[in-house]
Design a protein around this motif. Structure first.
Motif, short mmCIF file in Angstrom:
data_model
loop_
_atom_site.label_atom_id
_atom_site.label_comp_id
_atom_site.label_asym_id
_atom_site.label_seq_id
_atom_site.Cartn_x
_atom_site.Cartn_y
_atom_site.Cartn_z
N SER A 168 -52.97 -3.50 15.17
CA SER A 168 -51.92 -4.49 14.99
C SER A 168 -52.50 -5.74 14.37
N ARG A 169 -52.14 -5.99 13.14
CA ARG A 169 -52.63 -7.19 12.47
C ARG A 169 -52.12 -8.44 13.16
N ALA A 170 -50.88 -8.40 13.65
CA ALA A 170 -50.29 -9.58 14.30
C ALA A 170 -51.06 -9.94 15.57
N VAL A 171 -51.40 -8.92 16.38
CA VAL A 171 -52.15 -9.17 17.62
C VAL A 171 -53.53 -9.73 17.29
N MET A 172 -54.18 -9.17 16.27
CA MET A 172 -55.50 -9.64 15.89
C MET A 172 -55.44 -11.10 15.41
N GLU A 173 -54.42 -11.43 14.64
CA GLU A 173 -54.29 -12.79 14.14
C GLU A 173 -54.06 -13.78 15.28
N LEU A 174 -53.21 -13.43 16.22
CA LEU A 174 -52.96 -14.32 17.34
C LEU A 174 -54.21 -14.51 18.18
N VAL A 205 -41.72 -10.80 24.00
CA VAL A 205 -41.96 -11.02 22.59
C VAL A 205 -43.45 -11.28 22.38
N LEU A 206 -44.01 -10.69 21.33
CA LEU A 206 -45.45 -10.73 21.09
C LEU A 206 -46.02 -12.15 21.15
N LEU A 223 -38.00 1.38 20.86
CA LEU A 223 -37.34 0.71 19.74
C LEU A 223 -38.08 -0.59 19.46
N LYS A 224 -38.41 -0.83 18.21
CA LYS A 224 -39.11 -2.05 17.84
C LYS A 224 -38.10 -3.03 17.23
N VAL A 225 -37.97 -4.19 17.83
CA VAL A 225 -37.08 -5.23 17.31
C VAL A 225 -37.89 -6.51 17.10
N TYR A 226 -37.31 -7.45 16.36
CA TYR A 226 -37.97 -8.71 16.07
C TYR A 226 -37.01 -9.86 16.37
N LEU A 227 -37.45 -10.82 17.15
CA LEU A 227 -36.66 -12.02 17.40
C LEU A 227 -36.81 -12.91 16.17
N THR A 228 -35.80 -12.88 15.31
CA THR A 228 -35.91 -13.41 13.95
C THR A 228 -35.06 -14.66 13.77
N PHE A 229 -35.61 -15.64 13.07
CA PHE A 229 -34.90 -16.90 12.80
C PHE A 229 -33.91 -16.71 11.66
N ASP A 230 -32.63 -17.02 11.95
CA ASP A 230 -31.57 -16.97 10.94
C ASP A 230 -31.43 -18.37 10.35
N GLU A 231 -31.87 -18.53 9.10
CA GLU A 231 -31.89 -19.86 8.48
C GLU A 231 -30.48 -20.38 8.20
N ASP A 232 -29.52 -19.47 8.02
CA ASP A 232 -28.14 -19.91 7.74
C ASP A 232 -27.50 -20.50 8.99
N HIS A 233 -27.69 -19.84 10.13
CA HIS A 233 -27.04 -20.30 11.37
C HIS A 233 -28.01 -21.08 12.27
N GLN A 234 -29.27 -21.22 11.84
CA GLN A 234 -30.27 -21.98 12.60
C GLN A 234 -30.37 -21.48 14.05
N SER A 255 -41.43 -15.66 12.49
CA SER A 255 -40.72 -14.89 13.52
C SER A 255 -40.74 -13.40 13.22
N LEU A 256 -40.74 -13.04 11.94
CA LEU A 256 -40.80 -11.62 11.57
C LEU A 256 -42.20 -11.04 11.80
N ARG A 257 -43.21 -11.89 11.79
CA ARG A 257 -44.57 -11.42 12.07
C ARG A 257 -44.84 -11.31 13.56
N TYR A 258 -44.45 -12.34 14.30
CA TYR A 258 -44.89 -12.46 15.69
C TYR A 258 -43.74 -12.36 16.70
N GLY A 259 -42.54 -12.03 16.23
CA GLY A 259 -41.41 -11.89 17.14
C GLY A 259 -41.20 -10.47 17.62
N GLU A 260 -42.18 -9.62 17.44
CA GLU A 260 -42.04 -8.19 17.76
C GLU A 260 -41.87 -7.96 19.26
#
Length: 784
Positions: A150-156, A459-460, A686-697, A757-762
């Motif tokens: 996991s690149r995300a885990v290694m980066e964190l 969340v990761l 199931l893998k989901v991501y807690l993702t920031f919606d820029e339109d609805h903030q 959020s798409l990288r680390y919201g897993e």
């Protein structure tokens, strides 16, 4: 035509041209394979491994000396290559990881270099070991590769060390140009441009093969024997051709995973490598079963090479090292000899362990009052189950108070009596429910608590923030009567100062971590006390290893409390023949005679000392014949020995799902063993991501499509949000905020919050369409 250009979608290569090319490359590669055993580089002149160890780690040098003496003796008996299988059972905190590097250096052909694979079960263990090999052993980026999947885990992890790795773009091309690895790898070395390296076109594949020391999660090696189709076996098999193998914390696995690891050990022997298994709590049947797997593999190697059937066997711990030559490797007597040698080593180890100060003692938290108060009530009514659960949680809270009273320290600044404790529960839903209960409970007027939930469905990024804090606070190595360094932690200091100023009547502060089995392995944490909802004897021992982990001295009062029943057993006490010590636990294989923990352990012995003796030794009555006739187990330890024998040491079994069936029948010619006893089999997640919606903030749980775009799935997945009330919020040990953490990372990396959020919201979880889920930054995701 053979294939299509992925970029242009045009037909790319004629079939005859492709087949001729494959033939030439296959022939060239096959001729290079024997040379590859010697071609890859080794790490040489490692100064830290040449030096003598400090006096309290003298056993490391003793192990090396005993192995060197044995090697000199065996070289006089035979000039041929011999096998080597070793077991390192040194206790936690004795420096096993560093010792393993010293021992593997002594076992190298020149006794000076390093080239081996260190395989571990968890990402966190792999990252920690990589850090230790860099910092303590002194391996640089040209000598050590770390691969966790996991690149995300290694980066964190690297960011926590203020060294954030740069993101790399994926290569594209035809199928034959793709990497055989799915993951990035942390390694930096000039690779040779000749021989086999010219066949491998992907840089990551070369790094995986050529790094002198590879620390990785064991999953990356398992493909060598687990691949059912395709070429995923190629890289790990090639790596094993030139590398010895160390499997650390081997007893963290159970069931089919142990059988699959046996297949890997067999392959290592078949390729002529040396193997070490390492853990303080290796059961006898595990050591014996894996020796047989190695022996059978080594016999195949000897039939194709100029090698001797002799296998060197080593047993190592912090007290002594024993090296024995197993010369009858082609007969059943070799197994009998190994069994006797192992038993003799364990016997001596137990005598030494019994002379050690008792750092952990156990009492039983009775649940009898709950049973009495709910006698005669309907077991199916929701309000009765809830009432029983609240009473169960109250027992846990009272146990925590009792343990705090006996095992706390005084904060010099505020004079508050402080302790750090852990409550281990078996599953995620009770973990979250118990956390909320403790946060909202009416505690005594002179007591304050700070509570945190710790489980896998978080969340990761939130889990990374949490683990960084826990690692900083709970690495306690203070001496007796010395205030812990954790008191200087900003978060802890703030809590104590606030309590001191705002609640002058408060004398006691409990920091309570409510954790699932994720706390049992991979975390170098040290608590003052623990309350355990048991699942197995192994779970008790593993969690107990987090109590008084690094601090010396005997305890006068029990610092661990075992609940008389686990929640599942108490809730379903009325059901007959019900299995409750499973998922996690071993009861799936064989039922227990009772689910009353006080009858499943030797409570008198545990009151004087809790250690792994019952796990590492076999009672004299527990023979193979006894296990074969066993219908139900009478203790947790007996159940685990019987299960381990069934998985690894049942030599009469010829089933394709068994290890012995794989070793001695012809099932290895099929994919049935891998299908019937797969590695890491679990329910689909199931893998989901807690993702920031820029339109609805705002943040929404999303899934990624094939192009990597986030699609809002929160409503479809029945995920609800909730907030804690004011009292519960004020009692949180560590307040985390996903938006705040994303903003900080986005600012530091100068990229958008959405990308962060798409990288680390897993978040991974087992989804059930008929269920609803609730999410909170503090408590994670839970089924409701």
């Amino acid at each position: 035509f053979a294939n299509t250009d992925r970029a242009t979608r045009q037909l790319k290569q004629k079939l005859d041209e492709h087949l001729v090319g494959v033939s030439k490359n296959a022939l060239t590669t096959a001729h290079l394979l024997p040379a590859f055993e010697q071609e890859p580089p080794v790490a040489q002149d490692i100064q830290s491994l040449r030096k003598r160890s400090p006096s309290n780690f003298k056993w490391q040098d003793t192990a090396v000396e005993k192995i060197n003496v044995w090697q000199q003796q065996i070289s006089q008996e035979t000039k041929h290559k011999v096998g080597f299988f070793s077991v390192n059972m040194a206790s936690t905190g004795c420096g096993k990881t560093f010792a393993n590097a010293k021992i593997m250096r002594a076992l190298s052909s020149d006794k000076q270099s390093l080239r081996f694979v260190l395989a571990l079960g968890l990402r966190t263990l792999t990252l920690q070991t990589g850090d230790e090999y860099r910092d303590r052993v002194g391996l640089d980026n040209s000598e050590l590769a770390v691969l966790i999947g996991s690149r995300a885990v290694m980066e964190l992890h690297q960011q926590a060390k203020s060294d954030l790795a740069k993101m790399s773009d994926e290569n594209t091309g035809s199928a034959s140009q793709e990497s055989l690895l799915d993951e990035d790898i942390d390694f930096d070395c000039a690779l040779p441009e000749q021989k086999l390296s010219t066949v491998l076109t992907c840089e990551r594949d070369k790094q995986f093969l050529y790094a002198p020391v590879l620390a990785c999660t064991i999953d990356h090696l398992m493909a060598a024997t687990e691949t059912k189709r395709g070429g995923r076996y190629i890289l790990p098999t090639l790596r094993l051709m030139s590398s010895d193998l160390v499997i650390d914390e081997i007893d963290d696995f159970t069931g089919d995973d142990l059988i699959a690891i046996g297949r890997l050990i067999h392959l290592a022997g078949m390729l002529g490598r040396k193997v070490m298994i390492s853990s303080a709590t290796i059961p006898p049947y595990m050591a014996e079963g894996y020796f047989k797997a190695y022996r059978d593999g080594w016999q195949l190697y000897c039939k194709t090479r100029d090698a001797s059937n002799i296998i060197g066997c080593a047993w190592i711990d912090e007290f002594s090292t024993k090296v024995h030559t197993n010369k009858q490797s082609e007969t059943p007597d070799s197994i009998k000899q190994y069994r006797q040698d192992h038993a003799h080593f364990i016997e001596k180890r137990i005598k030494k362990l019994n002379k050690q100060p008792a750092k952990r003692k156990v009492d039983i938290t009775s649940c009898q009052s709950i049973i009495d108060n709910h006698q005669g009530k309907s077991h199916q009514q929701a309000d009765v189950i809830e009432s029983k659960q609240q009473a169960y949680f109250d027992c846990i809270a009272q146990s925590a108070l009792n343990k705090h009273q006996q095992h706390h320290f005084t904060d010099p600044a505020t004079k508050l009596k402080v302790s750090f404790g852990v409550v281990r529960v078996a599953n995620i839903s009770p973990c979250v429910e118990l956390t909320k209960f403790l946060l909202e409970k009416n505690w005594p007027d002179n007591t304050e608590v700070r509570v945190m939930a710790y489980h896998s469905q978080q969340v990761l990024l939130m889990r990374s923030v949490q683990e960084q804090h826990l690692d900083a606070v709970l690495k306690r190595k203070e001496k007796a009567n010395e205030a812990p360094r954790s008191l200087s932690n900003t978060v802890i200091r703030q809590h104590l100062s606030t309590v001191h100023k705002q609640s002058p009547n408060v004398e006691h502060v409990l920091f309570i971590l409510v954790a699932t089995p994720v706390e049992e392995v991979g975390r170098d944490h040290d608590f003052d006390w623990a309350v355990i909802e048991p699942s197995s004897y192994r779970s008790i021992i593993q969690l107990a290893g987090r109590v008084k982990r690094h601090r010396e001295g005997e305890v006068a009062q029990p610092n661990i409390s075992l609940l008389q029943y686990n929640w599942k057993g108490l809730k379903e006490l009325h059901r007959e023949n019900n299995k409750v010590f499973n998922r996690p636990g071993f009861e799936e294989l064989m039922p227990l005679a009772t689910h009353d923990v006080s009858q499943l352990i030797n409570s008198d012995e545990m009151a004087q000392r809790l250690d792994a003796i019952a796990r590492i030794s076999l009672p004299s009555y527990l023979t193979t014949q006894y296990i074969k006739s066993l219908k139900q187990a009478t203790s947790l330890a007996e159940l685990e020995h019987a299960a381990t024998w069934q998985w690894l040491a049942n030599y009469k079994c010829t089933d394709p799902s068994s290890l012995n069936g794989y070793l001695n029948q012809h099932w290895f010619l099929t994919a049935l063993p891998q299908t019937l006893a797969p590695f890491r089999q679990s329910e689909p997640t199931l893998k989901v991501y807690l993702t920031f919606d820029e339109d609805h903030q705002e943040y929404k749980f999303c899934e990624k499509d094939e192009q990597g775009y986030a699609i809002d799935r929160e409503a479809i997945l029945n995920i609800q949000r909730y907030q804690l009330n004011g009292l519960a919020d004020s009692r949180l040990w560590l307040k985390r905020d996903f938006d705040q953490s994303c903003t900080q990372l986005a600012d530091s990396q100068e990229i958008s919050k959405r990308i962060i959020s798409l990288r680390y919201g897993e978040l991974n979880f087992r989804h059930d369409e008929s269920k609803k889920y609730a999410y909170n930054d503090q408590l994670g995701l839970v089924k409701i």
